[in-house]
Design an enzyme around this catalytic site. Structure first.
Site: not given
Length: 226
Positions: A8, A33, A35, A37, A66, A68, A137, A144-145, A179
């Site tokens: 990601s 990947h 992301d 957002m 992805h 979001m 998810m 992240g993390g 993920d």
């Protein structure tokens, strides 16, 4: 079963993103990947189509976008033009899930549905045979993390059964992606539960040695006993 590692970019060094993409692919990544957002559907703001377009020349593997975001449809065409292979979205963020799936397909991309930890699998009942990817998810999306949510394993088992039945009926491949919080110490258990595609952000990019890190993930998959 073929397993795919999907680093990601959320955890990559944004100051040298093209180089990061090239390096993780050279280290063995199967998918990138990406992301997206919007600080509306999720509490974070990341990147848009222009960044996807910028990394496309470095990506010799599929780009898995992805979304979001809410609303979804206005961005589908932009990411298709920017080079996405897969485009996944959250059913809660679309007014008409069937229409969004059809739009992704019309734009030449492979549609996927992304399900939050508390989103039931029932939403797949009327969509599973129309999509190419199910993304579960294993953290609450936004940052992240985060640590892997354990009950995702039960959800993966149930999703695997639904996907296997759909693949038997249609003969189409449907990826089951997970993920959030995927690491070398839990990837084998996640695979055992049914996942075939593994998004790993901080687990890959925080180590520095991408060959070693991706190799460690693969060794856990090849050395599993179940």
């Amino acid at each position: 079963m073929k397993y795919r590692i999907a680093p990601s970019l959320l955890s990559a060094d944004f100051a040298r993103l093209g180089e990061e993409v090239r390096n993780v692919i050279a280290a063995g990544a199967d998918i990138i990947h990406f992301d997206v957002m919007d600080n509306h559907y999720v509490p974070n703001l990341t990147v848009g189509p222009l960044v996807c377009q910028a990394i496309k020349p470095y990506a010799t593997v599929p780009i898995d976008v992805h979304l979001m975001v809410q609303p979804v449809d206005a961005l589908v065409g932009e990411f298709a033009k920017a080079g996405a292979t897969y485009i996944s979205f959250h059913p809660e963020a679309s007014r008409h899930v069937d229409r969004t799936i059809a739009l992704i397909r019309e734009c030449g991309c492979k549609p996927g549905l992304a399900l939050n930890p508390a989103t039931p699998l029932d939403c797949l009942d009327w969509a599973l045979e129309q999509i190419d990817l199910v993304l579960l998810m294993s953290v609450n999306p936004g940052f992240g993390g985060q640590a892997f949510i354990p009950h995702t394993l039960d959800k993966l088992r149930q999703a695997r059964a639904r996907i296997d039945a759909a693949q038997q009926r249609t003969g189409r491949e449907i990826l089951l992606e997970v993920d959030g919080g995927v690491k070398a110490d839990n990837i084998a258990a996640i695979a055992k539960a049914g996942a075939d595609t593994f998004v790993a952000g901080s687990a890959v990019f925080s180590g520095g040695d991408y060959v070693k890190t991706i190799g460690a993930l693969r060794s856990q998959l090849s050395g599993k006993s179940f």
